[in-house]
Design an enzyme around this catalytic site. Sequence first.
Site, mmCIF file in Angstrom:
data_model
loop_
_atom_site.group_PDB
_atom_site.id
_atom_site.type_symbol
_atom_site.label_atom_id
_atom_site.label_comp_id
_atom_site.label_asym_id
_atom_site.label_seq_id
_atom_site.Cartn_x
_atom_site.Cartn_y
_atom_site.Cartn_z
ATOM 1 N N GLY A 123 1.531 -22.086 -42.901
ATOM 2 C CA GLY A 123 1.505 -21.245 -41.714
ATOM 3 C C GLY A 123 1.144 -19.803 -41.970
ATOM 4 N N SER A 127 -4.796 -22.152 -44.506
ATOM 5 C CA SER A 127 -5.229 -23.516 -44.181
ATOM 6 C C SER A 127 -4.532 -24.600 -44.976
ATOM 7 C CB SER A 127 -6.750 -23.656 -44.339
ATOM 8 O OG SER A 127 -7.400 -22.802 -43.451
ATOM 9 N N ASP A 173 -12.238 -24.730 -41.966
ATOM 10 C CA ASP A 173 -11.210 -24.877 -42.992
ATOM 11 C C ASP A 173 -11.453 -26.103 -43.864
ATOM 12 O OD1 ASP A 173 -10.136 -22.714 -41.724
ATOM 13 O OD2 ASP A 173 -8.558 -23.833 -40.705
ATOM 14 N N TYR A 223 -4.518 -20.308 -28.719
ATOM 15 C CA TYR A 223 -5.693 -20.726 -29.483
ATOM 16 C C TYR A 223 -6.589 -21.652 -28.650
ATOM 17 C CZ TYR A 223 -8.498 -22.750 -33.267
ATOM 18 O OH TYR A 223 -9.538 -23.178 -34.053
#
Length: 391
Positions: A123, A127, A173, A223
């Site tokens: 977190g 990633s 990622d 997001y």
Amino acid sequence: MNKNDIIIKIKRDHINRYDTHPAIIAIAPGRINIIGEHTDYNDGFAMPVAINKYVFAAISKNTTNSINAYSDEINDSLFTSLDELISYKGWHKYILGAVNEIFKKYNIKNGLNISIFSNLPIGKGMSSSAAIEIATVNAILKLFKIDESDKNKIRICQKIDHKYIGIKSGILDHSASQLSKINNVLKIDFNREVFSYVKMKPMKASWILIDSKVKRELVNTHYNQRVKECEKGLSLLSNLYKKEISFRGISDKDLLAIKDVEPILFKRLKHVLDENNRVHEMEKFIISSNLEKIGKILVDSHYSLRDLYEVSCPELDYLVSLSSKFKYWYGGRIMGGGFGGNSINLIKQGKEEEYYNYIIKNYKRKFNIDVDTYKVNFSKGVEIIDNISAD
């Protein structure tokens, strides 16, 4: 522990837990993103690179018709039948998502033992979630001798995010974790799915991450809202110009048509256009090792993420402001999806400790929070170890 120590530990733990040695160990690195935030799901450009922090997935077959998994980092176990590959726990979803997608595609019915170990902070914008997906997917495919392309492995991992985690992620990622090469920065063209490498010369500078200690929970933040706002903005422009519009087909001038009508959508699209331009500029300055120019691009990106894309937070804004007063700081910005996590900073080589002390002292005074600092080195992408002995 270094990588070799962790491999020894995970092998012994797997044997102790499952009474068999692992057949495969997949090692997937985390990543930093030098430039190109929120461009991946908008068919733009980015420049990520793998770092020397990893998720390890050790795997073996079993004859119990069950999936058994254990995470050393979380100190938690997973046990479920092949007939009911469902769990509502966070890290379970990544494992079962990988099993579900691969088993379904290749009609596999076989029990598995999986051991997960990580020295990659969770977190923090490095990633860890993509790394656990890349490690698990590569381990399962290798175990069953399935030859998949890198692109398909990345797509499987992205599908896990979309279908099982609930994040409409792009492939930035996963691509960095799968494809990175040592001494190179990966440049991704998400529109054409083209991957190239920018050779990085040795620089007299260090990449430093500062953890704001503001926890990012992308599913529970805005997001996905940003994803929808970009889609809505492009749709609005398409209707205005009576043709299909993408980020490759619009300019700053085109955006002015919605600036007064939809100012929020204007800001979102403006960030993406500007960020794509910053990626191209960054490539030139990495090749020439121009530290001052690299730093300026990082700062410009932060202001855009703060003011146009609105994914920053007071703590990260303070870290950038505070760092700007440090003599040996070239530049930095918020890194990752936003709403917390790390700032990425470029610091003159040899001045790292001085920078750590400066940040720790002042951040503590401001927020009464002890930050964590990480110096990261670049790494290659996913590594697979097979032919593992039992001792």
